[in-house]
Design an enzyme around this catalytic site. Structure first.
Site, PDB file in Angstrom:
ATOM      1  N   GLU A   1       0.831  -1.211   0.000  1.00  0.00           N
ATOM      2  CA  GLU A   1       0.000   0.000   0.000  1.00  0.00           C
ATOM      3  C   GLU A   1       0.865   1.262   0.000  1.00  0.00           C
ATOM      4  O   GLU A   1       2.077   1.205   0.254  1.00  0.00           O
ATOM      5  CB  GLU A   1      -0.916   0.014   1.233  1.00  0.00           C
ATOM      6  CG  GLU A   1      -0.153   0.072   2.546  1.00  0.00           C
ATOM      7  CD  GLU A   1      -0.921   0.791   3.656  1.00  0.00           C
ATOM      8  OE1 GLU A   1      -1.408   1.913   3.429  1.00  0.00           O
ATOM      9  OE2 GLU A   1      -1.009   0.215   4.751  1.00  0.00           O
TER      10      GLU A   1
ATOM     11  N   LYS B   1      -3.357  -1.079  15.479  1.00  0.00           N
ATOM     12  CA  LYS B   1      -2.755  -0.177  16.466  1.00  0.00           C
ATOM     13  C   LYS B   1      -3.627   0.032  17.674  1.00  0.00           C
ATOM     14  O   LYS B   1      -4.845   0.072  17.568  1.00  0.00           O
ATOM     15  CB  LYS B   1      -2.600   1.188  15.826  1.00  0.00           C
ATOM     16  CG  LYS B   1      -1.290   1.363  15.185  1.00  0.00           C
ATOM     17  CD  LYS B   1      -0.882   2.813  15.210  1.00  0.00           C
ATOM     18  CE  LYS B   1       0.462   2.902  14.563  1.00  0.00           C
ATOM     19  NZ  LYS B   1       0.346   3.090  13.118  1.00  0.00           N
TER      20      LYS B   1
HETATM   21  N1  PSU Z   1      -2.323   1.969  10.420  1.00  0.00           N
HETATM   22  C1  PSU Z   1      -1.016   2.279  10.524  1.00  0.00           C
HETATM   23  N2  PSU Z   1      -0.398   3.009   9.566  1.00  0.00           N
HETATM   24  C2  PSU Z   1      -1.088   3.445   8.479  1.00  0.00           C
HETATM   25  C3  PSU Z   1      -2.472   3.084   8.348  1.00  0.00           C
HETATM   26  C4  PSU Z   1      -3.037   2.352   9.344  1.00  0.00           C
HETATM   27  O1  PSU Z   1      -0.391   1.901  11.493  1.00  0.00           O
HETATM   28  O2  PSU Z   1      -0.504   4.131   7.624  1.00  0.00           O
HETATM   29  C5  PSU Z   1      -3.240   3.495   7.135  1.00  0.00           C
HETATM   30  C6  PSU Z   1      -3.562   2.261   6.280  1.00  0.00           C
HETATM   31  O3  PSU Z   1      -3.444   2.616   4.924  1.00  0.00           O
HETATM   32  C7  PSU Z   1      -4.999   1.975   6.647  1.00  0.00           C
HETATM   33  C8  PSU Z   1      -5.530   3.357   6.856  1.00  0.00           C
HETATM   34  O4  PSU Z   1      -5.714   1.286   5.646  1.00  0.00           O
HETATM   35  O5  PSU Z   1      -4.491   4.047   7.526  1.00  0.00           O
HETATM   36  C9  PSU Z   1      -6.791   3.350   7.685  1.00  0.00           C
HETATM   37  O6  PSU Z   1      -7.378   4.608   7.662  1.00  0.00           O
HETATM   38  P1  PSU Z   1      -8.872   4.781   8.214  1.00  0.00           P
HETATM   39  O7  PSU Z   1      -8.771   4.537   9.675  1.00  0.00           O
HETATM   40  O8  PSU Z   1      -9.203   6.214   7.872  1.00  0.00           O
HETATM   41  O9  PSU Z   1      -9.709   3.791   7.478  1.00  0.00           O
END
Ligand code: PSU
Ligand code: MN
Length: 309
Positions: free
Chosen positions: A28, A162
């Protein structure tokens, strides 16, 4: 999968790998544009690609550019993306918008899963998935990553989720959505910087073969959806729960004060935690994604045999 392939474009390296039926691992780019600062973001993206190549697999780093979903990026393109500041963070809902506008977008776990599926790539390596945010019973902030895991047939290799999230509720939702959660070498679900979230994974696996077999069995049965491999951060790189917990609580409090909502929440919290831990969280983040790349490449190699068999 029935869709218009004209929206996809491939790097030469990935095209070559596909023509040779070599194992390919999707990566990603939201972690590059919204998850880490420059220059660690580009260094990490390149080092993860390097690890995958060392295992004899081929990395396909994914983004959206020039009205196309791009499968595989050159080093120069990754460097450019890492230095661009106004990149769209694209999840499932943003894919058509980014394609029509022609703007550059990075892909989240959800969007990368979709792109991987379209490109017929079965294994995807990331750091951590999005999940149920704390207080979601009020905000409804639940990452689209979870829905995507319920629908899209890709093995997602992560270090769990996380602790900025509500891990217990995240696991509940994954269970409801029918997503197999496989602890890699552990009974416990890891929480990104720490090896044990305090909650169990659905099942423990110890080898790439087991993961590949579970994926093959699930999809052979027509049970659509992803498989979440939860690979704990290496012991030497993991943080103490007490080191990180306070920083996370403070980051969440700051996000409330600043009225952060929607897709800005996760990037805001990641940056705040990094600041509050004085970069310790960033070092851990790099170590865990590199570890995931090692495991993911091995899984891709084994799973490739099932695809050919
Ligand atoms: N968790 C991390 N680092 C990240 C992300 C999540 O530790 O960079 C990124 C990933 O691309 C994940 C996105 O899919 O954040 C999730 O965002 P949201 O909570 O807005 O769906
Ligand atoms: Mn969200």
């Amino acid at each position: 999968m029935n869709f218009n392939r004209d929206y996809l474009t491939y790097s030469e390296e990935v095209l070559q790998a596909m023509s040779e039926q070599a194992p390919v691992v999707a990566l990603e780019t939201t972690i590059v544009t919204h998850g880490m600062p420059y220059p660690q973001n580009v260094q990490t993206a390149l080092s993860v690609e390097h690890i995958i190549r060392n295992h004899g697999a081929v990395p396909a780093t994914i983004c959206i550019r020039n009205h196309k979903i791009q499968i595989g990026m050159t080093e120069k393109e990754i460097e450019q993306l890492a230095q661009t500041t106004d990149v769209i963070k694209a999840s499932r809902r943003d894919i058509p918008i980014a394609l029509v506008s022609g703007k550059t977008a990075s892909t989240t776990v959800a969007a990368t899963m979709l792109a991987a599926r379209m490109a017929n790539i079965s294994v995807f390596v990331t750091g951590g998935i999005g999940g149920v945010h704390r207080g979601a019973e009020q905000t409804m902030d639940i990452s689209a990553d979870l829905q995507e895991l319920s629908k899209t047939n890709v093995i997602v290799v992560s270090a769990g989720a996380k602790a900025i999230l509500d891990i217990e509720l995240t696991l509940e939702v994954l269970e409801t959505l029918g997503v197999p959660v496989l602890g890699y070498g552990t009974e416990r679900f890891p929480a990104f910087y720490i090896r044990d979230s305090g909650f169990d994974a659905a099942f423990r696996v110890d080898t790439p073969e087991e993961v590949a077999r579970i994926a093959d069995t699930k999809w052979s049965l027509g049970l659509d959806g992803g498989i979440l491999v939860a690979n704990p951060i290496p012991e030497h790189a993991s943080l103490q729960p007490e080191d990180i917990q306070q920083s996370i609580d403070a980051a969440i409090a700051q996000s409330k004060v600043h009225g952060i909502t929607g897709k800005n929440v996760t990037p805001y919290l990641l940056a705040a935690v990094e600041r509050l831990t004085e970069g310790k969280s960033l070092q851990a983040n790099i170590a865990l994604i590199e570890h995931n790349a090692n495991v993911g490449a091995q899984i891709a190699k084994v799973y490739q045999q099932y695809r050919q068999g």
